[in-house]
Motif scaffolding. Structure first.
Motif, PDB file in Angstrom:
ATOM      1  N   ILE A 116      -5.857  45.224 -23.170  1.00  0.00           N
ATOM      2  CA  ILE A 116      -5.593  46.482 -24.067  1.00  0.00           C
ATOM      3  C   ILE A 116      -5.911  45.749 -25.495  1.00  0.00           C
ATOM      4  CG2 ILE A 116      -3.813  47.706 -25.074  1.00  0.00           C
ATOM      5  CD1 ILE A 116      -4.364  48.498 -22.072  1.00  0.00           C
ATOM      6  N   ASP A 117      -6.464  46.574 -26.039  1.00  0.00           N
ATOM      7  CA  ASP A 117      -7.010  46.451 -27.503  1.00  0.00           C
ATOM      8  C   ASP A 117      -6.026  46.979 -28.397  1.00  0.00           C
ATOM      9  OD1 ASP A 117      -9.293  44.951 -27.246  1.00  0.00           O
ATOM     10  OD2 ASP A 117     -10.328  46.886 -26.789  1.00  0.00           O
ATOM     11  N   THR A 118      -5.528  46.323 -29.522  1.00  0.00           N
ATOM     12  CA  THR A 118      -4.616  46.709 -30.480  1.00  0.00           C
ATOM     13  C   THR A 118      -4.837  47.174 -31.744  1.00  0.00           C
ATOM     14  OG1 THR A 118      -4.165  44.332 -31.029  1.00  0.00           O
ATOM     15  CG2 THR A 118      -2.705  45.273 -29.392  1.00  0.00           C
ATOM     16  N   TYR A 119      -5.987  47.340 -31.919  1.00  0.00           N
ATOM     17  CA  TYR A 119      -6.559  47.868 -33.351  1.00  0.00           C
ATOM     18  C   TYR A 119      -5.693  47.691 -34.331  1.00  0.00           C
ATOM     19  CZ  TYR A 119      -8.490  50.769 -29.644  1.00  0.00           C
ATOM     20  OH  TYR A 119      -9.429  51.176 -28.452  1.00  0.00           O
ATOM     21  N   GLN A 120      -5.314  46.254 -34.392  1.00  0.00           N
ATOM     22  CA  GLN A 120      -4.320  45.833 -35.734  1.00  0.00           C
ATOM     23  C   GLN A 120      -3.122  46.704 -35.657  1.00  0.00           C
ATOM     24  OE1 GLN A 120      -7.198  45.516 -39.036  1.00  0.00           O
ATOM     25  NE2 GLN A 120      -7.330  43.379 -38.536  1.00  0.00           N
ATOM     26  N   ASP A 121      -2.704  47.232 -34.649  1.00  0.00           N
ATOM     27  CA  ASP A 121      -1.616  48.322 -34.744  1.00  0.00           C
ATOM     28  C   ASP A 121      -0.482  47.628 -33.909  1.00  0.00           C
ATOM     29  OD1 ASP A 121       0.297  50.232 -34.666  1.00  0.00           O
ATOM     30  OD2 ASP A 121      -1.018  51.744 -33.980  1.00  0.00           O
ATOM     31  N   HIS A 122       0.732  47.209 -34.555  1.00  0.00           N
ATOM     32  CA  HIS A 122       1.791  46.408 -33.868  1.00  0.00           C
ATOM     33  C   HIS A 122       2.368  47.191 -32.700  1.00  0.00           C
ATOM     34  CE1 HIS A 122       4.757  48.886 -36.567  1.00  0.00           C
ATOM     35  NE2 HIS A 122       3.721  49.232 -37.131  1.00  0.00           N
ATOM     36  N   ARG A 123       2.250  48.846 -32.737  1.00  0.00           N
ATOM     37  CA  ARG A 123       2.878  49.633 -31.804  1.00  0.00           C
ATOM     38  C   ARG A 123       2.096  49.819 -30.643  1.00  0.00           C
ATOM     39  NH1 ARG A 123       7.318  50.680 -34.043  1.00  0.00           N
ATOM     40  NH2 ARG A 123       7.496  51.273 -36.416  1.00  0.00           N
ATOM     41  N   MET A 124       0.808  49.616 -30.802  1.00  0.00           N
ATOM     42  CA  MET A 124      -0.074  49.601 -29.574  1.00  0.00           C
ATOM     43  C   MET A 124       0.054  48.378 -28.636  1.00  0.00           C
ATOM     44  SD  MET A 124      -2.303  52.345 -29.478  1.00  0.00           S
ATOM     45  CE  MET A 124      -3.491  51.647 -28.410  1.00  0.00           C
ATOM     46  N   ALA A 125       0.549  47.344 -29.327  1.00  0.00           N
ATOM     47  CA  ALA A 125       0.718  46.179 -28.590  1.00  0.00           C
ATOM     48  C   ALA A 125       2.147  46.368 -27.822  1.00  0.00           C
ATOM     49  CB  ALA A 125       0.793  44.753 -29.403  1.00  0.00           C
ATOM     50  N   MET A 126       2.954  46.699 -28.545  1.00  0.00           N
ATOM     51  CA  MET A 126       4.405  46.807 -27.889  1.00  0.00           C
ATOM     52  C   MET A 126       4.589  48.048 -26.865  1.00  0.00           C
ATOM     53  SD  MET A 126       6.875  45.591 -30.968  1.00  0.00           S
ATOM     54  CE  MET A 126       6.137  46.508 -32.323  1.00  0.00           C
ATOM     55  N   ALA A 127       3.913  49.178 -27.086  1.00  0.00           N
ATOM     56  CA  ALA A 127       3.881  50.389 -26.441  1.00  0.00           C
ATOM     57  C   ALA A 127       3.669  49.915 -24.829  1.00  0.00           C
ATOM     58  CB  ALA A 127       3.360  51.471 -26.954  1.00  0.00           C
ATOM     59  N   PHE A 128       2.403  49.120 -24.750  1.00  0.00           N
ATOM     60  CA  PHE A 128       1.718  48.888 -23.586  1.00  0.00           C
ATOM     61  C   PHE A 128       2.250  48.068 -22.594  1.00  0.00           C
ATOM     62  CE2 PHE A 128      -1.481  51.590 -25.425  1.00  0.00           C
ATOM     63  CZ  PHE A 128      -1.997  52.174 -24.113  1.00  0.00           C
ATOM     64  N   ALA A 129       3.110  46.976 -23.363  1.00  0.00           N
ATOM     65  CA  ALA A 129       3.732  45.810 -22.802  1.00  0.00           C
ATOM     66  C   ALA A 129       4.570  46.107 -21.573  1.00  0.00           C
ATOM     67  CB  ALA A 129       4.513  45.023 -23.947  1.00  0.00           C
ATOM     68  N   PRO A 130       5.585  47.258 -21.508  1.00  0.00           N
ATOM     69  CA  PRO A 130       6.325  47.593 -20.447  1.00  0.00           C
ATOM     70  C   PRO A 130       5.554  47.811 -19.227  1.00  0.00           C
ATOM     71  CG  PRO A 130       7.156  48.708 -22.421  1.00  0.00           C
ATOM     72  CD  PRO A 130       5.792  48.267 -22.806  1.00  0.00           C
TER      73      PRO A 130
END
Length: 409
Positions: free
Chosen positions: A359-373
């Protein structure tokens, strides 16, 4: 840093402490700079709040706020009233692509001196502080509530206060209400009636200690984890209150549709999975008052194989990345079927999730955390995982405490 999340079937029932809300912290930091009598406790340890605090105490002519969007908006207003001070306010490459014209226009209309240094409508901007600004302004209410909050936060420092007339449909009203509540908490007279906000002038406030509530946006990822887990899984989070100022507290209501029950005890909440409370799909939500939890909800629905239609998302295009486009790309990598418009996302149900996707996060913290679950459903990789420090530096260690196995590349 790239990390691998290994599929996890069993979680450890744990208690997690989440630091103060970034949104509340940054508002209070600005108010503290204007009124040093204020003391703040449970301050957010996010990158954005650290940048905000450093900028407010800096005496440099050029201030770089990196990726901190809230800081850019709030500091634009703050430096506009710092009499006889000249500041060049700049940020990262992405920050220089995020619009600020509506706020700058509003400040210029009341007499602020602000000029663009590159492209009109975008940072970097040169600000020459002026204390004697006018007391009335009109602003478009439909783009970002942070523009309005920025004006509200400086209103009481103006000689005659500030009356803000809002034009058009309001966006993220709870964030405006949060700002209003915090102003009142420190003794400033402020009102929000119809589409008009009135802030009375005040030079000195009574000394007061304010405790920042923990961040509900950060809690959203644990709501998602519990929703994707087995029955009777529970996680306790602190410190939260039932009468929250934060719009994202609507999570407690929204996630009942996914079988997550929220129990408030003292200053903590306990999330527990009970499938008997699941709501029959599709899930239809208007998130115009809480767009920051859209990514989390979309991923939760995908992980559960549930159809959803999310609207009110027009502000997501001007965040750290175009979040709607990023969601579509990354969910489709995992096998999802997603349609987006300029303000909505529709996810079709699927019962298959691809394994081992990066998963690429695009320098966006919420992308990283939203996909983690999704580690509750499949193994996956998160690229640029360190980006979580923007709002939640302890995120990965807190996931490990839940029993989610994480390895670094």
């Amino acid at each position: 840093m790239t990390i691998k999340l290994h599929q996890t079937d069993q979680l450890t029932n744990a208690a997690i402490e989440i630091t103060g809300s970034k949104s509340e912290t940054n508002r209070l930091l600005l108010l503290q700079a204007l009124y040093p009598e204020i003391e703040i406790a449970n301050v957010s340890n996010s990158d954005d709040s650290i940048v905000m605090k450093q900028a407010l105490s800096s005496h440099k002519k050029e201030i770089d706020i990196h990726h901190a969007g809230t800081a850019m908006r709030f500091l634009t207003a703050y430096f506009a009233i710092q009499n006889q001070r000249e500041v060049l306010l700049t940020g990262s490459k992405r920050m220089q692509e995020r619009p600020i014209k509506i706020l700058v226009d509003a400040l210029q209309r009341i007499g602020a001196y602000i000029t663009y240094q590159k492209e009109i409508g975008y940072p970097p901007i040169l600000i020459k502080g002026e204390q004697n600004l006018k007391s009335k302004v009109h602003i478009d209410a439909g783009v970002s509530s942070q523009y309005i909050s920025a004006l509200m936060l400086i209103g009481s420092s103006l000689p005659k206060g500030l009356t803000i007339h809002l034009e058009g449909k309001l966006t993220s009203v709870p964030y405006i209400q949060m700002t209003l509540h915090l102003l009142k908490d420190i003794g400033i007279t402020a009102n929000f009636i119809d589409n008009t906000i009135t802030i009375q002038p005040k030079q000195v406030v009574t000394p007061k200690r304010l405790v920042v509530e923990s961040d509900w946006s950060s809690a959203s990822y644990f709501y998602s984890i519990v929703a994707l887990s087995k029955d009777n899984t529970s996680i306790t989070l602190s410190s939260y209150k039932k009468d929250s100022y934060q719009g994202d507290a609507v999570l407690a209501k929204i996630y009942t549709a996914f079988g997550v029950q929220t129990t408030f005890t003292n200053e903590s909440i306990t999330l527990k999975k009970e499938s008997k409370h699941l709501v029959k799909p599709p899930i239809e939500l208007d998130l115009s008052d809480s767009p920051d939890i859209a990514q989390t909800i979309a991923v939760t629905c995908f992980g559960l194989g549930v159809e959803c239609h999310l609207t009110g998302l027009h502000t997501l295009k001007i965040k750290e990345t175009d979040r709607l486009a990023a969601l579509k790309i990354e969910l489709e990598k995992l096998g999802a079927i997603v349609d987006i418009t300029t303000e909505a996302l529709h996810l079709q149900p699927t019962d298959h999730i691809l394994d081992g996707i990066a998963i690429d996060t695009y320098q966006d913290h919420r992308m990283a955390m939203a996909f983690a679950p999704l580690a509750l459903k499949t193994g996956l990789q998160i690229n640029e995982a360190e980006v979580v420090s923007k709002s939640y530096p302890d995120f990965w260690s807190d996931l490990k405490n839940l029993g989610i196995k994480i390895s670094e590349f």
